[in-house]
Design a protein around this motif. Structure first.
Motif, PDB file in Angstrom:
ATOM      1  N   LYS A  58     -29.134   3.175  10.658  1.00  0.00           N
ATOM      2  CA  LYS A  58     -29.878   3.928   9.764  1.00  0.00           C
ATOM      3  C   LYS A  58     -29.161   4.333   8.297  1.00  0.00           C
ATOM      4  N   LYS A  59     -29.955   4.486   7.400  1.00  0.00           N
ATOM      5  CA  LYS A  59     -29.468   4.978   6.204  1.00  0.00           C
ATOM      6  C   LYS A  59     -29.992   6.344   5.840  1.00  0.00           C
ATOM      7  N   PRO A  60     -29.189   7.259   5.391  1.00  0.00           N
ATOM      8  CA  PRO A  60     -27.899   7.475   5.435  1.00  0.00           C
ATOM      9  C   PRO A  60     -27.336   7.614   6.930  1.00  0.00           C
ATOM     10  N   PRO A  61     -26.144   7.129   7.230  1.00  0.00           N
ATOM     11  CA  PRO A  61     -25.556   7.093   8.464  1.00  0.00           C
ATOM     12  C   PRO A  61     -25.393   8.539   8.870  1.00  0.00           C
ATOM     13  N   SER A  62     -26.071   8.700  10.178  1.00  0.00           N
ATOM     14  CA  SER A  62     -25.973  10.249  10.853  1.00  0.00           C
ATOM     15  C   SER A  62     -26.031   9.951  12.412  1.00  0.00           C
ATOM     16  N   VAL A  63     -25.663  11.110  13.049  1.00  0.00           N
ATOM     17  CA  VAL A  63     -26.266  11.374  14.498  1.00  0.00           C
ATOM     18  C   VAL A  63     -27.127  12.372  14.460  1.00  0.00           C
ATOM     19  N   ASN A  64     -28.598  12.034  14.747  1.00  0.00           N
ATOM     20  CA  ASN A  64     -29.480  12.875  14.704  1.00  0.00           C
ATOM     21  C   ASN A  64     -29.682  13.605  16.135  1.00  0.00           C
ATOM     22  N   ARG A  65     -30.810  14.737  15.888  1.00  0.00           N
ATOM     23  CA  ARG A  65     -31.044  15.595  17.114  1.00  0.00           C
ATOM     24  C   ARG A  65     -31.343  14.720  18.351  1.00  0.00           C
ATOM     25  N   VAL A  66     -32.201  13.482  18.250  1.00  0.00           N
ATOM     26  CA  VAL A  66     -32.596  12.731  19.371  1.00  0.00           C
ATOM     27  C   VAL A  66     -31.657  12.225  19.935  1.00  0.00           C
ATOM     28  N   GLU A  67     -30.806  11.628  18.995  1.00  0.00           N
ATOM     29  CA  GLU A  67     -29.517  10.932  19.349  1.00  0.00           C
ATOM     30  C   GLU A  67     -28.442  11.901  20.216  1.00  0.00           C
ATOM     31  N   GLY A  68     -28.413  12.941  19.595  1.00  0.00           N
ATOM     32  CA  GLY A  68     -27.616  13.936  20.126  1.00  0.00           C
ATOM     33  C   GLY A  68     -27.846  14.225  21.556  1.00  0.00           C
ATOM     34  N   GLY A  69     -29.106  14.397  21.735  1.00  0.00           N
ATOM     35  CA  GLY A  69     -29.895  14.642  22.956  1.00  0.00           C
ATOM     36  C   GLY A  69     -29.717  13.609  23.795  1.00  0.00           C
ATOM     37  N   LEU A  70     -29.751  12.372  23.650  1.00  0.00           N
ATOM     38  CA  LEU A  70     -29.416  11.405  24.447  1.00  0.00           C
ATOM     39  C   LEU A  70     -28.099  11.391  24.800  1.00  0.00           C
ATOM     40  N   LEU A  71     -27.075  11.556  23.911  1.00  0.00           N
ATOM     41  CA  LEU A  71     -25.623  11.632  24.468  1.00  0.00           C
ATOM     42  C   LEU A  71     -25.375  12.754  25.388  1.00  0.00           C
ATOM     43  N   ALA A  72     -25.715  13.899  25.080  1.00  0.00           N
ATOM     44  CA  ALA A  72     -25.862  14.946  26.279  1.00  0.00           C
ATOM     45  C   ALA A  72     -26.367  14.598  27.375  1.00  0.00           C
ATOM     46  N   ALA A  73     -27.520  13.933  27.462  1.00  0.00           N
ATOM     47  CA  ALA A  73     -28.288  13.465  28.514  1.00  0.00           C
ATOM     48  C   ALA A  73     -27.390  12.281  29.577  1.00  0.00           C
ATOM     49  N   LEU A  74     -26.659  11.602  28.704  1.00  0.00           N
ATOM     50  CA  LEU A  74     -25.808  10.639  29.405  1.00  0.00           C
ATOM     51  C   LEU A  74     -24.750  11.266  29.934  1.00  0.00           C
ATOM     52  N   TYR A  75     -24.141  12.383  29.468  1.00  0.00           N
ATOM     53  CA  TYR A  75     -22.962  12.841  30.158  1.00  0.00           C
ATOM     54  C   TYR A  75     -23.275  13.681  31.302  1.00  0.00           C
ATOM     55  N   ALA A  76     -24.712  14.414  31.348  1.00  0.00           N
ATOM     56  CA  ALA A  76     -25.289  14.839  32.505  1.00  0.00           C
ATOM     57  C   ALA A  76     -25.241  13.664  33.489  1.00  0.00           C
ATOM     58  N   GLY A  77     -25.796  12.572  33.379  1.00  0.00           N
ATOM     59  CA  GLY A  77     -26.026  11.737  34.143  1.00  0.00           C
ATOM     60  C   GLY A  77     -24.665  11.069  34.687  1.00  0.00           C
ATOM     61  N   TYR A  78     -23.503  11.006  34.060  1.00  0.00           N
ATOM     62  CA  TYR A  78     -22.227  10.652  34.070  1.00  0.00           C
ATOM     63  C   TYR A  78     -21.678  11.755  35.283  1.00  0.00           C
ATOM     64  N   LEU A  79     -21.731  12.961  35.126  1.00  0.00           N
ATOM     65  CA  LEU A  79     -21.487  13.955  36.057  1.00  0.00           C
ATOM     66  C   LEU A  79     -22.343  13.894  37.418  1.00  0.00           C
ATOM     67  N   VAL A  80     -23.375  13.579  37.417  1.00  0.00           N
ATOM     68  CA  VAL A  80     -24.169  13.539  38.535  1.00  0.00           C
ATOM     69  C   VAL A  80     -23.585  12.170  39.291  1.00  0.00           C
ATOM     70  N   LEU A  81     -23.375  11.079  38.786  1.00  0.00           N
ATOM     71  CA  LEU A  81     -22.818   9.959  39.398  1.00  0.00           C
ATOM     72  C   LEU A  81     -21.454  10.095  39.863  1.00  0.00           C
ATOM     73  N   LEU A  82     -20.616  11.040  39.015  1.00  0.00           N
ATOM     74  CA  LEU A  82     -19.195  11.467  39.772  1.00  0.00           C
ATOM     75  C   LEU A  82     -19.382  12.222  40.923  1.00  0.00           C
ATOM     76  N   TYR A  83     -20.495  13.177  40.939  1.00  0.00           N
ATOM     77  CA  TYR A  83     -20.759  13.859  42.144  1.00  0.00           C
ATOM     78  C   TYR A  83     -21.027  12.878  43.413  1.00  0.00           C
ATOM     79  N   ASN A  84     -22.024  12.057  43.001  1.00  0.00           N
ATOM     80  CA  ASN A  84     -22.611  11.471  44.230  1.00  0.00           C
ATOM     81  C   ASN A  84     -21.435  10.363  44.953  1.00  0.00           C
ATOM     82  N   MET A  85     -20.467  10.043  43.844  1.00  0.00           N
ATOM     83  CA  MET A  85     -19.606   8.857  44.276  1.00  0.00           C
ATOM     84  C   MET A  85     -18.509   9.977  44.980  1.00  0.00           C
ATOM     85  N   SER A  86     -18.321  10.799  44.932  1.00  0.00           N
ATOM     86  CA  SER A  86     -16.988  11.814  45.480  1.00  0.00           C
ATOM     87  C   SER A  86     -17.541  12.371  46.766  1.00  0.00           C
ATOM     88  N   VAL A  87     -18.747  12.715  47.190  1.00  0.00           N
ATOM     89  CA  VAL A  87     -19.287  13.175  48.291  1.00  0.00           C
ATOM     90  C   VAL A  87     -19.239  12.293  49.448  1.00  0.00           C
TER      91      VAL A  87
END
Length: 317
Positions: free
Chosen positions: A288-317
Motif C-alpha cells: 500500500k501507499k504510503p508504506p506502513s504497518v497499520n493497526r489491523v496488520e499489527g493485530g495480525l502480527l500479535a495474533a500470530l505470536y500468540a499462536g506461535y506460543l500455543v504451538l510451542l506449548y503443545n509441542m513441549s508437553v
C-alpha cells in the motif's frame, strides 16, 4: 524452584534497565567522539539493544545450554517482529521510510536466508559462526554506506533520539551498563535453565519464550515510547537493525565456543516462523501507499505470536 523464578524476574528487570543505560552511554559517547547520528542509530543503538541477547547466548553456551543460545536468537527475532512491532502498531500505525524499504528490509531478508542455509545441517559450528561474523562486518559496511546517502531530514530525526550526556557521564553509564548486563544475563540464564530442568522443558523452548521475550523488552519499550512520541518510523528501523544483529552476532556466539546440535523442529517451526514474519513485514510495507504497518496488520502480527506460543506449548508437553 522459588530461587530460580526470582532469578528470572530480577535478571529480566536488571537486564532491561542496564540495557537502557548501556545504549544511552554508548550512543552519547559515540556522538561526543564525532560519530554521526544516523550511523549511531544503525550501529551503536542496534548493537546495544542486542547486547542482552549476545551476553545471554555467551553465558548459555559456556554453561552447556547451547539450545538456549540458538533459541534466544531465533525467538528474539520472532518476538521483535510479531510482538514488538505488532503491539506498537496497535498503539499507532507505523510509517515505513523509503530508505528502510529499499535498503534495511531487503538486507534483513538476505541475512535471514543466509542463516537458513547455514542451519540446514541442523548444527551451528565454528565455520558457520565465522561466516555470520563476516556477514556482520559486511552489514556494518553497508550501514555506513546507507548513512552517507541519508537525507538531512532523517539525520535530524535521529538526533532527537540521542541522549545528551557529557563524555564522563556517558562513559560511566557505558561501563556500568555493560557490567550489570553481564551479571543480569548470567542470573537470567541460570534461573531459566533451572526452571527448564525442573519442568522437563527443553532449554531451546525456554530460549524461544521466556529468555527471548525478556531480552526483547528493550526494543518493546523503545518502540512503544517512540509511538507515543509520534516518532513512529523509528520503531521499524530499530527492530530491523536489531534483527540483523541478532542473526549475524547473537547466533554466531555459541558456535565459537562449541558445536550446537538441534532437532528438525528448529528449522520447520522456529526458523520458518522467523522467515515467514520477515516476509510478512516486507509485504505489509510494500502493498500500500504510503508504506506502513497499520493497526489491523499489527493485530495480525500479535495474533500470530500468540499462536506461535500455543504451538510451542503443545509441542513441549
Amino acid at each position: 524452584m522459588l530461587y530460580p523464578i526470582l532469578a528470572i524476574v530480577i535478571g529480566l528487570i536488571l537486564l532491561v534497565w542496564s540495557a537502557d543505560r548501556f545504549v544511552n552511554g554508548a550512543a552519547a559517547t559515540a556522538r561526543n567522539f564525532g560519530m554521526s547520528p544516523m550511523l549511531i542509530g544503525l550501529t551503536i543503538v542496534s548493537f546495544g539493544t542486542s547486547a542482552p541477547e549476545i551476553l545471554v547466548s555467551f553465558m548459555a553456551a559456556t554453561s552447556g545450554a547451547g539450545g538456549l543460545a540458538v533459541g534466544n536468537a531465533l525467538g528474539s527475532n520472532i518476538a521483535n517482529i510479531a510482538l514488538v512491532l505488532g503491539v506498537t502498531a496497535l498503539i499507532a500505525p507505523l510509517p515505513v521510510k523509503s530508505g528502510v524499504l529499499r535498503k534495511e528490509l531487503p538486507l534483513l531478508l538476505a541475512v535471514t536466508a543466509l542463516a537458513g542455509i547455514l542451519l540446514l545441517d541442523l548444527n551451528l559450528n565454528l565455520t558457520d559462526s565465522i561466516l555470520l561474523l563476516i556477514t556482520l562486518a559486511l552489514c556494518l559496511f553497508l550501514f555506513n554506506r546507507f548513512q552517507k546517502n541519508a537525507t538531512e531530514e532523517e539525520s535530524s530525526e535521529e538526533e532527537e533520539e540521542l541522549p545528551d550526556l557529557k563524555t564522563g557521564a556517558a562513559i560511566f553509564w557505558l561501563v556500568v551498563g555493560l557490567v550489570i548486563l553481564a551479571g543480569s544475563s548470567r542470573l537470567l540464564v541460570w534461573g531459566a535453565t533451572e526452571v527448564a530442568q525442573a519442568l522437563g522443558v527443553s532449554d531451546l523452548v525456554i530460549g524461544l519464550t521466556i529468555v527471548a521475550i525478556g531480552t526483547s523488552l528493550p526494543e518493546l519499550a523503545a518502540s512503544i515510547a517512540s509511538a507515543l512520541k509520534n516518532h513512529h518510523d523509528i520503531a521499524i528501523g530499530n527492530v530491523v537493525g536489531s534483527n540483523i544483529f541478532n542473526i549475524a552476532a547473537v547466533m554466531a556466539v555459541p558456535g565459537f565456543i562449541t558445536t550446537v546440535d538441534f532437532g528438525q523442529e528448529v528449522m520447520l517451526r522456529d526458523y520458518s516462523m522467523m522467515m515467514g514474519l520477515t516476509l510478512t513485514l516486507l509485504i505489509f510495507a510494500l502493498w500500500k501507499k504510503p508504506p506502513s504497518v497499520n493497526r489491523v496488520e499489527g493485530g495480525l502480527l500479535a495474533a500470530l505470536y500468540a499462536g506461535y506460543l500455543v504451538l510451542l506449548y503443545n509441542m513441549s508437553v
